[in-house]
Design a protein around this motif. Structure first.
Motif, PDB file in Angstrom:
ATOM      1  N   GLU A  51     -36.014   9.422  10.405  1.00 13.02           N
ATOM      2  CA  GLU A  51     -35.667  10.703  11.420  1.00 13.02           C
ATOM      3  C   GLU A  51     -36.689  12.080  11.056  1.00 13.02           C
ATOM      4  O   GLU A  51     -36.429  12.961  12.435  1.00 13.02           O
ATOM      5  N   VAL A  52     -36.972  11.982  10.254  1.00 14.93           N
ATOM      6  CA  VAL A  52     -38.216  13.174  10.087  1.00 14.93           C
ATOM      7  C   VAL A  52     -38.591  13.318  11.246  1.00 14.93           C
ATOM      8  O   VAL A  52     -39.826  14.375  11.777  1.00 14.93           O
ATOM      9  N   ALA A  53     -39.468  11.884  10.999  1.00 10.64           N
ATOM     10  CA  ALA A  53     -41.056  11.829  12.506  1.00 10.64           C
ATOM     11  C   ALA A  53     -40.276  12.042  13.719  1.00 10.64           C
ATOM     12  O   ALA A  53     -41.424  12.704  14.840  1.00 10.64           O
ATOM     13  N   GLU A  54     -39.253  11.694  14.339  1.00 11.11           N
ATOM     14  CA  GLU A  54     -38.614  12.126  15.318  1.00 11.11           C
ATOM     15  C   GLU A  54     -38.753  13.780  15.150  1.00 11.11           C
ATOM     16  O   GLU A  54     -38.738  13.982  16.855  1.00 11.11           O
ATOM     17  N   GLN A  55     -37.844  13.653  14.548  1.00 10.80           N
ATOM     18  CA  GLN A  55     -37.697  15.618  14.899  1.00 10.80           C
ATOM     19  C   GLN A  55     -38.948  16.971  14.996  1.00 10.80           C
ATOM     20  O   GLN A  55     -39.085  17.076  16.030  1.00 10.80           O
ATOM     21  N   VAL A  56     -39.896  16.092  14.174  1.00 11.11           N
ATOM     22  CA  VAL A  56     -41.349  16.373  14.631  1.00 11.11           C
ATOM     23  C   VAL A  56     -42.074  16.246  15.628  1.00 11.11           C
ATOM     24  O   VAL A  56     -42.528  17.132  15.583  1.00 11.11           O
ATOM     25  N   LEU A  57     -42.081  15.075  16.194  1.00 10.05           N
ATOM     26  CA  LEU A  57     -41.735  14.633  17.192  1.00 10.05           C
ATOM     27  C   LEU A  57     -41.457  15.590  18.373  1.00 10.05           C
ATOM     28  O   LEU A  57     -41.891  15.335  19.290  1.00 10.05           O
ATOM     29  N   GLN A  58     -40.100  15.917  18.391  1.00 11.50           N
ATOM     30  CA  GLN A  58     -39.328  16.816  19.030  1.00 11.50           C
ATOM     31  C   GLN A  58     -40.263  17.835  19.032  1.00 11.50           C
ATOM     32  O   GLN A  58     -40.322  18.499  20.530  1.00 11.50           O
ATOM     33  N   VAL A  59     -40.206  18.487  18.300  1.00  7.12           N
ATOM     34  CA  VAL A  59     -41.345  19.890  17.988  1.00  7.12           C
ATOM     35  C   VAL A  59     -42.521  19.832  18.660  1.00  7.12           C
ATOM     36  O   VAL A  59     -42.913  20.631  19.295  1.00  7.12           O
ATOM     37  N   LEU A  60     -43.261  18.703  18.625  1.00  8.77           N
ATOM     38  CA  LEU A  60     -44.665  18.261  18.686  1.00  8.77           C
ATOM     39  C   LEU A  60     -45.097  18.385  20.603  1.00  8.77           C
ATOM     40  O   LEU A  60     -45.411  19.158  21.097  1.00  8.77           O
ATOM     41  N   GLU A  61     -43.436  17.526  21.214  1.00  6.43           N
ATOM     42  CA  GLU A  61     -42.908  18.201  22.320  1.00  6.43           C
ATOM     43  C   GLU A  61     -42.776  18.998  22.514  1.00  6.43           C
ATOM     44  O   GLU A  61     -43.687  19.292  24.085  1.00  6.43           O
ATOM     45  N   LEU A  62     -42.699  19.755  22.357  1.00  5.24           N
ATOM     46  CA  LEU A  62     -42.351  20.866  22.826  1.00  5.24           C
ATOM     47  C   LEU A  62     -43.027  21.833  23.198  1.00  5.24           C
ATOM     48  O   LEU A  62     -43.679  22.351  23.624  1.00  5.24           O
ATOM     49  N   THR A  63     -43.703  21.866  21.572  1.00  3.98           N
ATOM     50  CA  THR A  63     -44.997  22.461  21.678  1.00  3.98           C
ATOM     51  C   THR A  63     -46.284  22.176  22.933  1.00  3.98           C
ATOM     52  O   THR A  63     -46.948  22.585  23.409  1.00  3.98           O
ATOM     53  N   VAL A  64     -46.291  20.822  22.933  1.00  3.62           N
ATOM     54  CA  VAL A  64     -47.290  20.604  23.916  1.00  3.62           C
ATOM     55  C   VAL A  64     -46.782  20.793  25.720  1.00  3.62           C
ATOM     56  O   VAL A  64     -47.811  21.063  26.462  1.00  3.62           O
ATOM     57  N   THR A  65     -45.429  20.502  25.979  1.00  7.21           N
ATOM     58  CA  THR A  65     -45.186  20.252  26.887  1.00  7.21           C
ATOM     59  C   THR A  65     -44.740  22.416  27.206  1.00  7.21           C
ATOM     60  O   THR A  65     -44.509  22.476  28.456  1.00  7.21           O
ATOM     61  N   ARG A  66     -44.525  22.913  27.182  1.00  2.00           N
ATOM     62  CA  ARG A  66     -44.422  24.554  26.259  1.00  2.00           C
ATOM     63  C   ARG A  66     -45.703  25.489  26.948  1.00  2.00           C
ATOM     64  O   ARG A  66     -45.616  25.849  28.257  1.00  2.00           O
ATOM     65  N   ARG A  67     -46.864  24.603  26.395  1.00  2.00           N
ATOM     66  CA  ARG A  67     -48.210  26.058  26.895  1.00  2.00           C
ATOM     67  C   ARG A  67     -48.406  25.316  27.457  1.00  2.00           C
ATOM     68  O   ARG A  67     -48.514  24.157  28.334  1.00  2.00           O
ATOM     69  N   ALA A  68     -49.274  26.405  29.078  1.00  2.00           N
ATOM     70  CA  ALA A  68     -50.338  26.224  29.448  1.00  2.00           C
ATOM     71  C   ALA A  68     -51.325  25.956  29.233  1.00  2.00           C
ATOM     72  O   ALA A  68     -51.794  27.257  28.450  1.00  2.00           O
ATOM     73  N   GLN A  69     -51.575  25.265  29.408  1.00  2.00           N
ATOM     74  CA  GLN A  69     -52.908  25.421  28.742  1.00  2.00           C
ATOM     75  C   GLN A  69     -53.732  24.897  29.498  1.00  2.00           C
ATOM     76  O   GLN A  69     -54.146  23.557  30.427  1.00  2.00           O
ATOM     77  N   PRO A  70     -55.046  25.762  29.773  1.00  2.00           N
ATOM     78  CA  PRO A  70     -55.903  25.845  31.025  1.00  2.00           C
ATOM     79  C   PRO A  70     -57.235  24.414  31.269  1.00  2.00           C
ATOM     80  O   PRO A  70     -58.108  24.292  31.790  1.00  2.00           O
ATOM     81  N   ASN A  71     -57.580  24.576  29.974  1.00  2.00           N
ATOM     82  CA  ASN A  71     -58.511  23.598  29.451  1.00  2.00           C
ATOM     83  C   ASN A  71     -58.357  21.748  29.641  1.00  2.00           C
ATOM     84  O   ASN A  71     -57.087  21.522  28.619  1.00  2.00           O
ATOM     85  N   SER A  72     -57.779  21.266  30.574  1.00  2.00           N
ATOM     86  CA  SER A  72     -57.526  19.873  30.903  1.00  2.00           C
ATOM     87  C   SER A  72     -57.823  18.913  29.806  1.00  2.00           C
ATOM     88  O   SER A  72     -56.859  17.698  29.280  1.00  2.00           O
ATOM     89  N   PHE A  73     -59.080  19.646  28.899  1.00  2.00           N
ATOM     90  CA  PHE A  73     -59.819  17.617  28.026  1.00  2.00           C
ATOM     91  C   PHE A  73     -58.565  18.302  27.327  1.00  2.00           C
ATOM     92  O   PHE A  73     -57.407  17.465  26.811  1.00  2.00           O
ATOM     93  N   ASP A  74     -57.928  19.397  26.580  1.00  2.00           N
ATOM     94  CA  ASP A  74     -57.520  19.673  25.393  1.00  2.00           C
ATOM     95  C   ASP A  74     -55.820  19.064  25.664  1.00  2.00           C
ATOM     96  O   ASP A  74     -55.525  18.378  25.613  1.00  2.00           O
TER      97      ASP A  74
END
Length: 100
Positions: A51-74
């Motif tokens: 359950e905790v893994a799933e909650q942190v995974l949702q935060v991780l998804e938000l972090t990855v999809t929300r930020r505009a990352q100019p460096n395509s490698f990152d």
């Protein structure tokens, strides 16, 4: 002599809080937020707390999809880490279901 600004003492030395809040300092411990969250997901999986893994995974998804990352490698590395964390949680949960 110091001025009226707040100062934080970290392991690396003295850091001006104003600079820290502006984001001009590198991340603590040299690790990005995405890396820390991925580590948390894997640690929760190691402990069997899905359950905790799933909650942190949702935060991780938000972090990855929300930020505009100019460096395509990152961006690619972040998405690969996200997918790997999803796969691990899915495999552990399905192994648990198959055991019943």
């Amino acid at each position: 002599m110091t001025d009226d600004r707040d100062i934080v003492i970290e392991r690396e030395g003295i850091v001006d809080l104003d600079e820290q809040q502006r984001g001009s300092n590198p991340p603590r411990n040299g690790r990005r937020l995405v890396d820390k969250l991925v580590t948390c997901v894997h640690q929760a999986c190691d402990m069997g707390d899905y359950e905790v893994a799933e909650q942190v995974l949702q935060v991780l998804e938000l972090t990855v999809t929300r930020r505009a990352q100019p460096n395509s490698f990152d961006r690619r590395r972040n998405i690969e880490s996200l997918v790997a964390a999803h796969e691990r949680l899915w495999l552990l949960r399905n192994k648990l279901v198959a055991a019943y």
